[in-house]
Design a protein around this motif. Sequence first.
Motif, PDB file in Angstrom:
ATOM      1  N   ALA A   1       1.032  -1.214  -0.007  1.00 30.28           N
ATOM      2  CA  ALA A   1       0.075   0.008   0.097  1.00 30.28           C
ATOM      3  C   ALA A   1       0.876   1.192  -0.019  1.00 30.28           C
ATOM      4  CB  ALA A   1      -0.883  -0.050   1.260  1.00 30.28           C
ATOM      5  N   PRO A   2       0.381   2.338  -0.433  1.00 29.06           N
ATOM      6  CA  PRO A   2       1.185   3.467  -0.404  1.00 29.06           C
ATOM      7  C   PRO A   2       1.354   4.428   0.645  1.00 29.06           C
ATOM      8  CG  PRO A   2      -0.872   3.897  -1.567  1.00 29.06           C
ATOM      9  CD  PRO A   2      -0.797   2.424  -1.396  1.00 29.06           C
ATOM     10  N   ILE A   3       1.842   3.841   1.707  1.00 26.73           N
ATOM     11  CA  ILE A   3       1.923   4.540   3.059  1.00 26.73           C
ATOM     12  C   ILE A   3       3.385   4.501   3.483  1.00 26.73           C
ATOM     13  CG2 ILE A   3      -0.568   3.520   3.542  1.00 26.73           C
ATOM     14  CD1 ILE A   3       0.905   1.246   5.283  1.00 26.73           C
ATOM     15  N   HIS A   4       3.686   5.145   4.414  1.00 22.01           N
ATOM     16  CA  HIS A   4       5.112   5.227   4.974  1.00 22.01           C
ATOM     17  C   HIS A   4       5.621   3.880   5.698  1.00 22.01           C
ATOM     18  CE1 HIS A   4       8.609   5.955   7.319  1.00 22.01           C
ATOM     19  NE2 HIS A   4       8.946   7.015   6.447  1.00 22.01           N
ATOM     20  N   ALA A   5       4.846   3.391   6.448  1.00 25.93           N
ATOM     21  CA  ALA A   5       4.756   1.731   7.086  1.00 25.93           C
ATOM     22  C   ALA A   5       6.206   2.046   8.310  1.00 25.93           C
ATOM     23  CB  ALA A   5       5.180   0.941   6.012  1.00 25.93           C
TER      24      ALA A   5
END
Length: 131
Positions: free
Chosen positions: A11-15
């Motif tokens: 997913a396009p998150i920082h994580a």
Amino acid sequence: MYTLGHGFMPAPIHAGGLRYHGMASSICELYRNKLIEARAVQQLATFEAGVLFARAEGIVPAPEAAHAVRGAIDEAVRCREEGKAETIAFNLCGHGHFDMSSYERYFAGKLVDYELPQAEIDRAVAELPTV
């Protein structure tokens, strides 16, 4: 190697700095033989731990390292609650000087926790070749 395969797109998150969908084979072998355990840490708890560590020790940890800090904090809290005295060791493997924009986003409330849906994990695993 435990992996979700080369076709998996996170997913396009920082994580909290950890986005790789596989793990080194040596770590996988330790896990498979139950010599270590795996633990998921959400990114807000990761950055909270990084800030706490920076305020206590004067070192801003990289988000990847802040995962280990979170694990050490959680273990210390568990020991306190259980009345146990244990030695807790962790590896602070990097500073967060290149991650200050992520800490800035954390303080601004722009980071969110994300739980990968089980259906996406199942789909990725189903696409892995049988070895």
